[in-house]
Each structure stands twice: as structure tokens, then as C-alpha cells.
Design an enzyme around this catalytic site. Structure first.
Site, short mmCIF file in Angstrom:
data_model
loop_
_atom_site.label_atom_id
_atom_site.label_comp_id
_atom_site.label_asym_id
_atom_site.label_seq_id
_atom_site.Cartn_x
_atom_site.Cartn_y
_atom_site.Cartn_z
N SER A 1 32.53 52.39 35.41
CA SER A 1 33.76 51.64 35.66
C SER A 1 33.67 50.18 35.28
CB SER A 1 34.12 51.73 37.16
OG SER A 1 34.22 53.07 37.57
N GLY B 1 35.84 47.89 32.64
CA GLY B 1 36.34 46.59 33.08
C GLY B 1 35.19 45.60 33.08
N ASN C 1 32.85 41.36 39.06
CA ASN C 1 33.44 42.09 37.94
C ASN C 1 34.92 41.77 37.80
OD1 ASN C 1 34.01 43.43 40.39
ND2 ASN C 1 34.64 45.24 39.25
N CYS D 1 37.42 43.13 39.18
CA CYS D 1 38.20 43.26 40.42
C CYS D 1 37.47 42.72 41.65
CB CYS D 1 38.60 44.72 40.64
SG CYS D 1 39.50 45.44 39.25
N THR D 2 36.41 42.00 41.45
CA THR D 2 35.65 41.23 42.45
C THR D 2 34.96 42.07 43.52
OG1 THR D 2 37.42 40.75 44.08
CG2 THR D 2 37.30 39.32 42.14
N GLU D 3 34.72 43.35 43.27
CA GLU D 3 34.02 44.14 44.29
C GLU D 3 32.57 44.45 43.92
OE1 GLU D 3 35.54 47.53 41.67
OE2 GLU D 3 35.92 45.42 42.08
N ALA E 1 44.15 51.30 42.35
CA ALA E 1 45.59 51.29 42.11
C ALA E 1 46.09 52.60 41.53
CB ALA E 1 45.94 50.13 41.18
N ILE F 1 44.11 55.78 41.11
CA ILE F 1 43.68 57.03 41.74
C ILE F 1 44.34 57.23 43.10
CG2 ILE F 1 41.51 57.14 40.46
CD1 ILE F 1 40.06 56.13 42.94
#
Length: 994
Positions: A379, A408, A592, A594-596, A783, A785
């Protein structure tokens, strides 16, 4: 009390089925298409009569003598006429001369009433239309034994040009089957609405769409119709897939698929290999065993949005013809993940059952590519860009290669020297990091992941970099376009030392990294001490490039930029590093897209591109009214961790540094979604101590099971390569690493430390068995899935209780089914409630008859103070070895509010934050959702393009000011792209982690 039109009231001209009489002529050459199929000249006078009678029904007959009312009617009539003229008049560029459907005229009348602010009149008009729609439906029902469709004798035009009689019996059976087992749905209502779209010579495609359109138009009044629409969509998909595989027209209903799915599956695998899309290894599986394991009944559990999303973007196709059906899709993914298992059939079935149950869902790249000839399943990718021209452009090339197959990207640009720094090779001065960011931005736009979604990248820069203030301006709409990156996400990578100086009002010094190279790799106390030494050196005149600013002023600039452009996001370097299990082998230099994800990266000869492999547990499927189903969660997590670990060995790596890193450290990121739904199931309001407590307890259980599963995999398969020396090897689990952060901050950490499970036993287990994965947990945005399985995304509160969700698959009416269930129990769900929800944009607070406890339970995102989201995130963060995508919602942002909420996130130990979302200054016009849902692409071979980004100028508080917008309801794209400062809640351009 609100009055409604009654059957004895003379029908307003704008709502009658009777032919419109020519009045003063038909302005703009417009005509009206009546329900009888004939046309008549447009007559604005009939609209005037309709509006007048709408006001009289509410305000009484005496209002008819009011000059105010007459003036208002004239104004509204002119507005409706002008809108219709723009669309259908002789001068219209889109549809000149095309007749206006009578329903469109009525929609515009209703819209004009809503826009005028006359809520009671608009409500009466809506109810009047609904009453007469029902009356027409009842009148259209024929005696028993006759077709409810009224379409006997119609011919259907096939794809080959031949005509066959319309099979009325099959159509009725199909709709009846779609409604079976769904309370409060009615097949006769769907069939009656379907009849309106049938005609002699209708094409096969249109015949398939007709009942789907009829069902989806009813979603606003009964959420279960979204499942009806999905089941009807399944029928068109079955016909498409079966016909493609057999080479002749075929159909099968849901009942028939119980026998046909297994042979279809074998044919599907063979054709996929023949088309060069499926890995030939799949043919080596026992396909009979796997086909028999398929569960056809699970096709019936989708929402329309979920199934349409799969159809448009995930299912395999040949030249636009989809030949992959839902259960084959889940089995294909499962086989792709089980291909290296010893008993691969048993594991494939285990994985299939988990995916198709919706208890867990793998991330989008895994769903796209598992089992295919190009299995890029990971991912997220994180890189560090070195201060070297060759490395800069190699990094940009790597971005393109990684993005090509749905990755990403998060890039650490801190090592690149700043503006004015000396360049030894040319004896010149550097232009700084920004010009290279521009190139990276344009590369992300150019590489759009095969048309499935745009390339997406986030650039990170540490707060001490001398270019930081230019970095803050990258997303602005003013200034030199050559120094702007409108398509790239950006994030501040903030050390604790900076936050301490903000709080103390101290100064802050900016440096060029070529003069302070070790700051990039230092964290905590070591960073603070070395930073102070460099400041002293600057005071002595030993630094060529530096600048001193007030820390608080720079912090304010960060928040101002965040407010105005949505970027850069606020992320914290020290919590990400001090709590990293892998601090013995390197430094976390960024997160990354999405900051996770918080993984180590390095550049140079031994470069490591960090890779993470994501999937999310559907928390809503693991709770009941009595709380968390712990045993079910344990089973789900155990299987999910195994699936994610398999990704690492199967994955296709497009750059060597990604393969090297992933095989050495083997990180995965198990997250969750459906948190808001889980709260609803337990009757817990999001803005409550009980919700914060549930966030804590549920994440503790998930963390415990995930760590245990990875440790057990280590016993079975071996430890990951860099295990020795890690926090894991020393028995320091994520909950224990909170103390490391607290010590670094001198005890100044406001993060709960409560533990409930037997963590001592798990510590010993990890020490003795090891860990299969260096990192195990991360909460991604989910968002897409979450759309597939029909739950609220990630850890988000509900955005709206009724709205239109816009994404790459079209526009979809979304109703909060949990709310509807509660309102039904209390006898409050009716047409008036639907009208009120539409009028108030899905908010319950302005609706007087809804009890306060229901309003509290179903408060939406901007009705919840952002501090509740931070408190819940802090509780989760103590259990997570990586981070979480934490969106923050602020209804009326101002400097003080933003300062408070972001300082709270830092003080409570949150590692990162994601988008800041704010309400807009505008309100979009509203009217009925029925029949205006937008695009439907279920049997279209041409994908719908993503909506273009909307540039928004934010204001501190919402105001009621209509804008020129021809959409008939506030869609999610409008509510989110206009209300979020940066992107929509469901943004097709920002899904690389989903």
C-alpha cells in the site's frame, strides 16, 4: 402545525398531469414532456399558480391578497423559468429544444421554495408530490394475474440487433427476489417505478438499468433499498460475465447461481489466464474444491455503493467487459494471498471466507492485483531523498515506478540543502528544495496508476529546514507557479524541541541541512542538545546559512497555512521515533501519504524504501448491543495478520530498495474501520467518555491479538531479519514505549496508561518466540474499502446522516441506516423527516421533534468538538506501534481553536494528524433526491472520470448564502470539497492507502 396539500385542493398547474395550456407562449422555445408521453408548450403561468397554491396551503387563503406573496411568487417563477431556459432553451448549449420532463419542472419549483428559505412551504410541496406519486403508483397496479409493469408486447433490442419479447415474468421475479428478506421494502413499488422507464424497443442494457434506477431512487425513504439496488445490479453483472465466458447471451438469477457459481469459477480462472491477466499458477489450485467453497448468498449483502465501486474499479475486465463476479473476486484475492502456503486450498478458503464475510478487508492495491500477473500488493512506500542530484532524480523515478501499480508515497526531503546554500561542484548557490518538489508533484500527476486513480505523494520537511516557510506556501493559489505544488500533499515533521519552544515563547533557528547533517537522524534529548550546539555555532558566526524566528510566529504560520490550504499536515517526529520498535536500525524520517505509517528509511548505497502492507478489521461486525465479541475479533485478527504477512513474500517490487527493506523488516499495518457503526450498535455517542473508553478497550484487544498472531507466525516461519535489538526483543511492547516518550519529555505527557489484559504473559511470549513483523498495526483512512463493505470509514465520525456521496463511480444517496432504525422505533420516520433531513443537510439539531438523546447519538462530524477525536486517538495510540490517519473537524476554525487542538494532539501523545476539515461559507441548493442520483455506470465499459479538485477560499464560520449551482442536492463532493480545506471526505485522488 405544518399543513399539506390534500386531494380536494385544486391541483397546482406545476404539479398536474393535465396538458399545459398555452398562455403567453413558450419562452425560449421550450416544451414540456407530460407523463402521457406527449408534449406541450412550456407555460410559466402554471408555475406561478403552483407556487401560489403552495403558499396558500400553508399560510391560508388570506395570504393570497398579500403583495409580498405576489412579489415573491413572481420572483420565484422567474428564477425557475431562467434555470430551465439555461438548460433547455433555444440558446442552451447542452440540450436546445429537448422537452423538459414534468418531474424536472416540479424539482425546480421545489428547489426554488427551499432556496427562498420557506421551509414549511417547501415541505408541504414535497409531501404533496409524494402523496400524488403514491396515488399514481396505486392507480397503475393491475388486477391479479396481469403484469404490474404494464409493458406486455414490448420488444427488447439485444446487443446483436435482434429483438425478443420482454420477459415480464422474469422481471417481476427478479425484483421480488431482490426484495426478499428485506423489511420495509416493496417489490410492487419498485416494479411500478420500473414501468416508467420501459418502452417498446428498449435495449438490453436499459432494461437492466431500469429496476436498479427505480430501487436506488427509494433509498432516501428506506435505506434497505440500497441492498435491493445492489441485488438488481448483481443480475446485470451475472449476465455480462456469463455471456462473455460462454460467447452467447446468458442470464441467471441469484437462486440459479447456487448451482452455477462453481462451474463459472473454473471458466473464469481459465479465461483470466488466457487473457494474460491471472497468474497461471492459479490453475494449479484444486478449482473444484475452491468453486464448491464459494458462498453465492454473500452476493446479496452488498450496498449499491459497495457493489458499484467493485464493478467500476476492481473487477477484471476484457476490453471493458467485466467477467469477474463478487465471490470469484474474493476467491481470486484469497488464492493470490495463499499461493505460497503449504495447504494452499485450505488457506485460500480461510482467506476467502474472511474477506467475503466483510469482517476484514485487504487494502486496495491487494484487491486490485492479488492473483494477477503483476501482484503489486503493498500500500505505502516511504523514501528519503539524499542531497545529491543523481539521488534526487532517482528518487523521482522511483516515485513513478512505485505509483504505477497503486502505491501511495511519502518522501522525506529534509536532507536536500536549502536556498542560498553553497554548491561545491559549481561554486554556486542552491535554489533550495522547492524546485525539486515541483518536479515530484508533476510526476505524481503524470503516473495515474493505470487510470484507476491518480498517483499520490506527500512531501515531508523538518521544521528546522531553512526552506520551511517556502514549504508552507506550496499549496497556495497565489505567487510564482513554478514554486507551487497544487497536486502534492505536504506535511511538517516537527520535533518536540520546537513544540517546547512554542509553549515557552522562545526563538527558533532555521538551518540548511548540509551544515547540520546529523540533525536529520537525531531525536529526543540528543536532538535538543545538538540543536542548541548548532545555534551557539551560528551565534559565533560559524554558519553560512541560518535564520532566527520566533517559534510561536512560525507555529502560527503553520496553522494559518493549514487553515487556508489544508497543508502542510501536522506530524510529530519524536513520538514516531521514540516509540518505534525499530529505532535500533534507523530513524523514521517521515510518514506516508495518509500519515499512519511510521517506518525507517535511509538513502545512499544501502538505501531502504520502507514498505507497508495494509488491511482493516471491520469493527462494526465484531460488536453487539452488549459490547465487543472478543473471540470473533481474535479469529479475524489471527487470519488477517497471516494474510498481510503473505503479501510481503508474494509482492512484486518495482525498486530494489523496497524489496530489501520489506524482506528484512516485514512490516504490516492492521487497522480498523466502522468505528462509528460500532458505537451506534452499542448506543454510544461519539462525543462521550464511553466512546473514548471503547476506543481504548477495542484497540487494546486488537493490539493484543495482532501482536500474539505475529509472534505465533514467528514460531512457525521464523523471526524477521532485524528482530534482535528491537524493542520487541527486549520485551518492550507498544504500551510500554509510552514511558520512553514520557521520559524524553520529562514526564510531561498527558496520555492514559491503563492496561486490562495479561500483557506480562504476552511480553514473555514475544521474547521467547520473537516477532514475524517489525511493525504490526496502523489505522489507514479506508475511504474505498469501507464503501465496499458499507460501513463508516476508519475511525471517522459520521459525516452526514443523509447526503449524496460522490466518487469515481458516480453519485450515491447515503442514509444513516442506524438512525433510520432508531427513528422507526420511535415512530418518527416519515416523509416529513426525510424532507427535514434534506433541508438541514443531514443534521438533527434543528429538527424539534427529535429527542435530545437521539441528537447526541447521531451527532455528525462538525457537531462534535474536535477534542473528542483527539482524546479517542490518544487512547488508541498507546496500543499502536505505528500511527493513525486522524482527521480533525472544526466547524468554525480560528487561530485559538486550531492552536488548542493541535497542541492537545501533541501533549496527549498522538504521533500524527491528517486533514483539517472545516465548514464552508456557502450552502448549496437542496431539493428531492429522488431521480437525481447522478451517474450509473453498472454496465458501462467507460470509467467515469474523477471530479476535478475544487479550489476553496475558507472563512471562519458558515453563513447561509446560496451559490449558483445546478445540482439538486448537497452532495458529498460539495459538502466535503467545499467544506474541507483540502480534499473531500471521499476523494478519488487520495486513496493509495485504502
Amino acid at each position: 402545525m405544518t399543513q399539506t396539500f390534500t386531494p380536494t385542493t385544486p391541483r397546482p398547474a406545476g404539479t398536474t398531469d393535465e396538458p399545459a395550456q398555452p398562455g403567453s407562449g413558450a419562452p425560449h422555445g421550450m416544451t414540456v414532456l407530460r407523463r402521457t408521453g406527449t408534449t406541450a408548450p412550456f407555460d410559466a403561468g402554471r408555475i406561478s399558480v403552483a407556487l401560489t397554491k403552495a403558499f396558500l396551503a400553508v399560510e391560508g387563503e388570506s395570504a393570497g391578497r398579500s403583495s409580498r406573496l405576489r412579489a415573491q411568487v413572481i420572483e420565484l417563477t422567474d428564477a425557475v423559468t431562467a434555470t430551465l431556459a439555461r438548460r433547455y432553451g433555444a440558446d442552451s448549449g447542452s440540450a436546445p429544444g429537448r422537452p423538459i420532463d414534468l418531474e424536472e419542472v416540479q424539482d425546480q419549483v421545489e428547489l426554488a421554495l427551499m432556496r427562498s428559505g420557506d421551509a414549511a412551504v417547501a415541505r408541504a410541496y414535497i409531501l404533496y408530490r409524494e402523496e400524488h406519486r403514491r396515488a399514481r403508483s396505486e392507480a397503475s397496479e393491475l388486477p391479479a394475474g396481469e403484469s404490474v409493469t404494464g409493458a406486455a408486447g414490448f420488444q427488447v433490442l439485444g446487443l446483436d440487433g435482434t429483438c425478443t419479447p420482454l420477459d415480464l415474468a422474469r422481471l417481476e421475479a427478479l425484483v421480488t427476489e431482490a426484495c426478499d428478506g428485506l423489511p420495509d421494502t416493496d417489490a410492487a413499488t419498485v416494479l411500478a417505478a420500473t414501468r416508467d422507464n420501459l418502452y417498446d424497443g428498449i435495449t438490453t442494457r436499459e432494461l437492466g438499468l431500469a429496476p436498479i434506477m427505480a430501487a436506488r431512487a427509494l433509498v432516501e425513504t428506506e435505506p434497505a433499498y440500497t441492498t435491493v439496488a445492489a441485488r438488481l445490479l448483481n443480475d446485470t453483472m451475472r449476465a455480462e460475465a456469463l455471456s462473455f465466458l460462454s460467447g452467447r447471451p446468458e442470464q441467471a438469477d441469484a437462486g440459479e447461481m447456487a448451482e452455477r457459481y462453481a462451474p463459472y469459477f473454473r471458466a473464469f480462472v481459465a479465461r483470466g489466464i488466457e487473457c494474460g491477466q491471472l497468474d497461471p499458477t492459479l490453475a494449479e489450485f484444486d478449482l473444484d474444491r475452491l468453486g464448491d467453497a464459494l458462498l453465492p448468498e454473500r452476493d446479496g449483502q452488498f450496498t449499491f455503493l459497495g457493489l458499484q465501486t467493485l464493478y467500476d474499479r476492481y473487477f477484471l475486465h476484457s476490453d471493458g467487459t467485466r467477467y469477474e463476479l463478487p465471490q470469484a473476486f474474493f476467491m481470486r484475492v484469497a488464492m493470490g494471498l495463499a499461493v505460497r502456503e503449504i495447504d494452499r486450498e485450505a488457506r485460500a478458503i480461510e482467506f476467502y471466507r474472511l474477506l467475503s464475510s466483510f469482517d476484514f478487508m485487504a487494502s486496495t492495491p491487494t484487491l486490485f492485483n492479488a492473483g494477477t500477473t503483476r501482484p503489486q500488493l503493498s500500500s505505502c512506500f516511504l523514501t528519503t531523498v539524499d542531497d545529491d542530484l543523481d539521488d534526487i532524480f532517482q528518487s523521482i523515478k522511483n516515485n513513478a515506478l512505485l505509483a504505477k501499480f497503486s502505491g501511495g508515497l511519502g518522501n522525506d526531503w529534509t536532507p536536500v540543502r536549502g536556498i542560498g546554500a553553497h554548491i561545491k561542484g559549481t561554486n554556486g548557490l542552491s535554489s533550495g528544495v522547492v524546485p525539486f518538489l515541483k518536479i515530484a508533484n508533476d510526476t505524481a500527476v503524470a503516473v495515474n496508476q493505470g487510470g484507476k486513480r491518480k498517483g499520490a505523494v506527500c512531501a515531508y520537511l523538518e521544521t528546522w529546514h531553512v526552506d520551511i516557510e517556502e514549504f508552507l506556501d506550496l499549496r497556495r493559489n497565489t505567487g510564482d507557479e513554478r514554486r507551487r505544488t497544487h497536486d502534492m500533499n505536504t506535511a511538517n515533521w516537527i520535533p518536540d524541541e520546537f513544540m517546547r519552544r512554542v509553549e515557552s515563547g522562545a526563538s527558533w533557528t532555521l538551518f540548511s541541512p548540509d551544515e547540520v547533517p546529523d540533525l536529520h537522524d537525531l531525536v529526543g534529548t540528543a536532538f535538543s542538545e545538538r540543536y542548541a550546539e548548532y545555534e551557539a555555532a551560528a551565534d559565533r558566526g560559524e554558519m553560512r546559512v541560518f535564520r532566527r524566528v520566533a517559534a510561536l510566529d512560525l507555529w502560527r504560520k503553520m496553522l494559518t497555512s493549514l487553515f487556508e490550504t489544508g497543508h502542510p499536515w501536522i506530524t510529530f517526529k519524536d513520538p514516531c521515533n521514540l516509540r518505534s520498535p525499530q529505532q535500533h536500525v534507523g530513524v523514521v524520517h517521515s510518514s506516508n501519504l495518509c500519515t499512519e505509517i511510521t517506518l525507517n528509511t535511509r538513502s545512499g548505497a544501502e538505501a531502504e524504501t520502507a514498505v507497508c502492507n495494509l488491511g482493516s478489521v471491520n469493527l462494526a461486525a465484531h460488536v453487539t448491543a452488549d459490547g465487543l465479541d472478543v473471540e470473533r475479533l481474535r479469529r479475524t485478527v489471527t487470519t488477517a495478520v497471516r494474510m498481510l504477512d503473505n503479501v510481503i513474500d508474494i509482492n512484486m517490487y518495482t525498486v530494489p530498495s523496497a524489496r530489501r527493506s520489506n524482506l528484512r523488516h516485514r512490516p504490516i499495518g492492521l487497522g480498523l474501520m466502522g468505528f462509528a457503526d460500532a458505537l451506534y450498535a452499542q448506543g454510544i455517542a461519539y462525543a462521550s467518555d464511553a466512546a473514548v473508553e471503547f476506543a481504548d478497550t477495542s484497540m487494546e484487544q486488537l493490539s493484543y491479538f495482532a501482536i500474539a498472531a505475529s509472534s505465533d507466525l514467528a514460531a512457525e516461519r521464523g523471526r524477521y531479519g532485524s528482530f534482535e535489538g528491537s524493542l520487541w526483543s527486549r520485551g518492550i511492547l507498544p504500551i510500554d514505549s509510552v514511558e520512553i516518550l514520557a521520559d524524553s519529555r520529562g514526564g510531561d505527557l498527558d496520555q492514559d496508561r491503563t492496561q486490562r489484559l495479561d500483557w506480562d504473559a504476552l511480553r514473555q511470549r514475544v521474547i521467547s518466540q520473537g516477532m514475524r513483523n517489525s511493525n504490526v498495526m496502523a489505522i489507514a483512512p479506508t475511504a474505498t474499502i469501507s464503501n465496499i463493505i458499507g460501513v463508516a470509514q476508519s475511525i471517522e465520525p459520521t459525516y452526514r446522516n443523509l447526503f449524496v456521496k460522490s466518487n469515481m463511480s458516480g453519485d450515491f444517496t447515503v442514509v444513516n441506516a442506524a438512525l433510520v432504525a432508531v427513528l422507526k422505533e420511535r415512530g418518527l420516520w416519515d416523509e416529513v423527516m426525510v424532507a427535514d433531513l434534506k433541508y438541514f443537510d443531514g443534521s438533527l439539531w434543528p429538527i424539534d421533534r427529535i429527542p435530545d438523546d437521539v441528537k447526541q447519538l447521531f451527532a455528525t462530524a462538525f457537531e462534535i468538538d474536535g477534542s473528542w477525536l483527539v482524546r479517542a486517538a490518544s487512547r488508541r495510540q498507546k496500543w499502536i506501534d505505528q500511527a493513525q490517519s486522524l482527521n480533525l473537524y472544526v466547524a468554525a476554525p480560528n487561530g485559538r481553536k486550531l492552536d488548542e487542538i493541535y497542541r492537545l494532539a501533541w501533549r496527549t501523545g498522538c504521533k500524527t494528524t491528517y486533514y483539517l476539515r472545516s465548514t464552508s461559507a456557502t450552502h448549496v441548493e437542496k431539493s428531492t433526491l429522488r431521480g437525481t442520483d447522478g451517474r450509473l455506470n453498472a454496465v458501462s465499459a467507460t470509467p467515469v472520470a474523477a471530479p476535478a479538485p475544487v479550489a476553496v477560499v475558507p472563512v471562519p464560520a458558515p453563513v447561509a448564502a446560496p451559490i449558483a449551482q445546478e445540482r439538486p442536492v448537497r452532495s458529498e463532493a460539495e459538502l466535503a470539497e467545499a467544506e474541507a480545506l483540502a480534499c473531500s471526505i471521499e476523494n478519488p485522488d487520495c486513496e493509495a492507502c485504502q
